[in-house]
Design a protein around this motif. Structure first.
Motif, PDB file in Angstrom:
ATOM      1  N   PRO A   1      -3.913   0.689  -2.491  1.00 56.61           N
ATOM      2  CA  PRO A   1      -3.037  -0.408  -2.931  1.00 56.61           C
ATOM      3  C   PRO A   1      -2.149   0.009  -4.097  1.00 56.61           C
ATOM      4  O   PRO A   1      -2.558   0.799  -4.950  1.00 56.61           O
ATOM      5  N   VAL A   2      -0.928  -0.507  -4.112  1.00 52.96           N
ATOM      6  CA  VAL A   2       0.011  -0.211  -5.194  1.00 52.96           C
ATOM      7  C   VAL A   2      -0.478  -0.841  -6.501  1.00 52.96           C
ATOM      8  O   VAL A   2      -0.360  -0.241  -7.571  1.00 52.96           O
ATOM      9  N   ILE A   3      -1.028  -2.027  -6.406  1.00 55.48           N
ATOM     10  CA  ILE A   3      -1.682  -2.680  -7.535  1.00 55.48           C
ATOM     11  C   ILE A   3      -3.164  -2.788  -7.189  1.00 55.48           C
ATOM     12  O   ILE A   3      -3.524  -3.339  -6.144  1.00 55.48           O
ATOM     13  N   ARG A   4      -4.030  -2.262  -8.040  1.00 56.05           N
ATOM     14  CA  ARG A   4      -5.465  -2.315  -7.772  1.00 56.05           C
ATOM     15  C   ARG A   4      -6.150  -3.159  -8.845  1.00 56.05           C
ATOM     16  O   ARG A   4      -5.627  -3.335  -9.949  1.00 56.05           O
TER      17      ARG A   4
ATOM     18  N   ILE B   1       5.628   4.072  -0.060  1.00 53.98           N
ATOM     19  CA  ILE B   1       5.091   2.717   0.088  1.00 53.98           C
ATOM     20  C   ILE B   1       5.271   2.324   1.544  1.00 53.98           C
ATOM     21  O   ILE B   1       6.399   2.267   2.051  1.00 53.98           O
ATOM     22  N   LEU B   2       4.187   2.073   2.229  1.00 58.97           N
ATOM     23  CA  LEU B   2       4.194   2.006   3.686  1.00 58.97           C
ATOM     24  C   LEU B   2       4.908   0.780   4.232  1.00 58.97           C
ATOM     25  O   LEU B   2       5.462   0.828   5.339  1.00 58.97           O
TER      26      LEU B   2
ATOM     27  N   THR C   1       0.838  -1.195   0.000  1.00 55.96           N
ATOM     28  CA  THR C   1       0.000   0.000   0.000  1.00 55.96           C
ATOM     29  C   THR C   1       0.876   1.249   0.000  1.00 55.96           C
ATOM     30  O   THR C   1       2.020   1.219   0.452  1.00 55.96           O
ATOM     31  N   ALA C   2       0.325   2.339  -0.514  1.00 53.06           N
ATOM     32  CA  ALA C   2       1.101   3.574  -0.641  1.00 53.06           C
ATOM     33  C   ALA C   2       0.286   4.765  -0.164  1.00 53.06           C
ATOM     34  O   ALA C   2      -0.944   4.788  -0.294  1.00 53.06           O
ATOM     35  N   GLN C   3       0.990   5.751   0.386  1.00 50.99           N
ATOM     36  CA  GLN C   3       0.354   6.994   0.811  1.00 50.99           C
ATOM     37  C   GLN C   3       0.371   7.992  -0.346  1.00 50.99           C
ATOM     38  O   GLN C   3       1.393   8.193  -0.998  1.00 50.99           O
TER      39      GLN C   3
ATOM     40  N   PHE D   1      -1.073   1.433  -9.642  1.00 46.25           N
ATOM     41  CA  PHE D   1      -1.821   2.573  -9.110  1.00 46.25           C
ATOM     42  C   PHE D   1      -0.951   3.435  -8.196  1.00 46.25           C
ATOM     43  O   PHE D   1      -1.292   3.723  -7.060  1.00 46.25           O
ATOM     44  N   VAL D   2       0.197   3.834  -8.704  1.00 51.57           N
ATOM     45  CA  VAL D   2       1.011   4.871  -8.062  1.00 51.57           C
ATOM     46  C   VAL D   2       1.332   5.904  -9.122  1.00 51.57           C
ATOM     47  O   VAL D   2       1.429   5.567 -10.307  1.00 51.57           O
TER      48      VAL D   2
END
Length: 342
Positions: free
Chosen positions: A222-225, A245-246, A184-186, A236-237
């Protein structure tokens, strides 16, 4: 026997169209195909649902010399999302720094070379690749569809480029895909916070969803959705809003994001470049694309953009990539998996 290539046109197949590239972009070149007429047609729901599906599969769809009014553009943005199945709580997005005027409501984003949303953080000395982004991913419930109509253009220049998030995922190695899935990413819209502070403006809220409130303008996705319409996996970044990326250390995150940002901007075989004519319209899906304007022009470039709010991004481990779902590698005779050396 060879299977016919997949087509997402549906009821729109009665109109002339062509694909701009193999992976992204479809154009309806004839100006007789008017979105205003699709909205008013007896089978309007069928046409618009198929249009939403087409945009979700092809990433971005272009229409020529449209007569659609801003009110009808808003109606189109609303109905595309509704017919594609978005939550009832999702409406049109109100940008954090949009201003309501007698002519335009706050759910219309003015895209102008004179400043505002389109020019926040712009520097003419920076690399053009810095402009790649996906709209409003700093919102907890971000966008599904966006519609832009340009009504004022420079004599030359000002093209827009889009890139496919599906193909961005597919061009990664299976090992790298597996590494990214589940991360997951902020996402952070700090540039708009700073703009509002400098201009003594209040951040608008709510912004198209009950969850899109507050002035922090941050969200985790999510980084990949998985795309809810197509079922395909998408990267999805984006360089505009994704900061960290957390699950990784700060250094690891910086390295991975730098690679993924360059992966999008440097792979021209998953991009489409659109040269605008007056009153052209582009409709794109923010769940599976990135885009950037080309700031190479002199003079005024202005248009109105409608951004629809969709659903909260999610990742389904059982979803397929676009290439695998459509059998593209098999059709081209390409290996789908790398074999280990003997």
């Amino acid at each position: 026997m060879v299977a016919a290539p997949f087509s997402a046109l549906g009821s729109l197949s009665v109109y002339d169209s062509y694909d701009e590239t193999p992976h992204i972009g479809t154009r309806f070149p004839n100006k007789s195909v008017q979105l205003s007429q699709l909205l008013a047609a007896p089978n309007s729901d069928e046409l618009l649902k198929d249009l939403a599906t087409l945009v979700s599969h092809r990433g971005v769809v272009f229409f020529t010399e449209q007569d659609i009014s801003i009110e009808k553009q808003k109606e189109l943005g609303t109905r595309l999302g509704e017919l594609a199945g978005k939550p009832a709580t999702s409406t049109l997005h109100v940008h954090p720094i949009s201003e309501q005027t007698p002519e335009l409501t706050a759910d219309v984003s003015v895209i102008s070379s004179e400043g505002g949303i389109a020019r926040t953080g712009y520097s003419k000395s920076a690399r053009a690749s810095n402009g790649w982004h996906t709209d409003i991913t700093f919102e907890p419930v971000p966008s599904d569809y966006a519609i832009l109509k340009l009504h004022t253009l420079p004599a030359v220049g000002g093209d827009t480029l889009w890139a496919s998030g599906y193909e961005a995922y597919d061009k990664l190695s299976p090992a790298y895909q597996k590494f990214l899935e589940g991360l997951t990413a902020q996402h952070d819209g700090s540039g708009f916070r700073e703009f509002a502070k400098a201009e003594n403006k209040i951040i608008n809220e709510p912004r198209g969803s009950p969850e899109n409130t507050g002035s922090h303008l941050t969200a985790v996705h999510p980084v990949i959705r998985t795309h809810p319409v197509t079922g395909y996996k998408s990267l999805f970044v984006n360089k505009g809003f994704t900061k960290r990326i957390l699950e990784l250390t700060e250094d690891e995150s910086d390295d991975v994001l730098d690679y993924l940002f360059r992966h999008v901007s440097e792979n021209h075989d998953m991009q489409v470049r659109f040269r605008w004519n007056l009153n052209d319209i582009a409709i794109w899906d923010n769940r599976c694309t990135f885009h950037t304007a080309t700031n190479d022009y002199q003079g005024l470039r202005t248009g109105n953009r409608i951004v629809s709010i969709g659903e909260k991004p999610f990742f389904d481990p059982s979803s397929l990539s676009r290439r695998k779902a459509l059998g593209l590698d098999e059709a081209a005779g390409l290996p789908t998996d790398k074999k280990k050396p003997m």
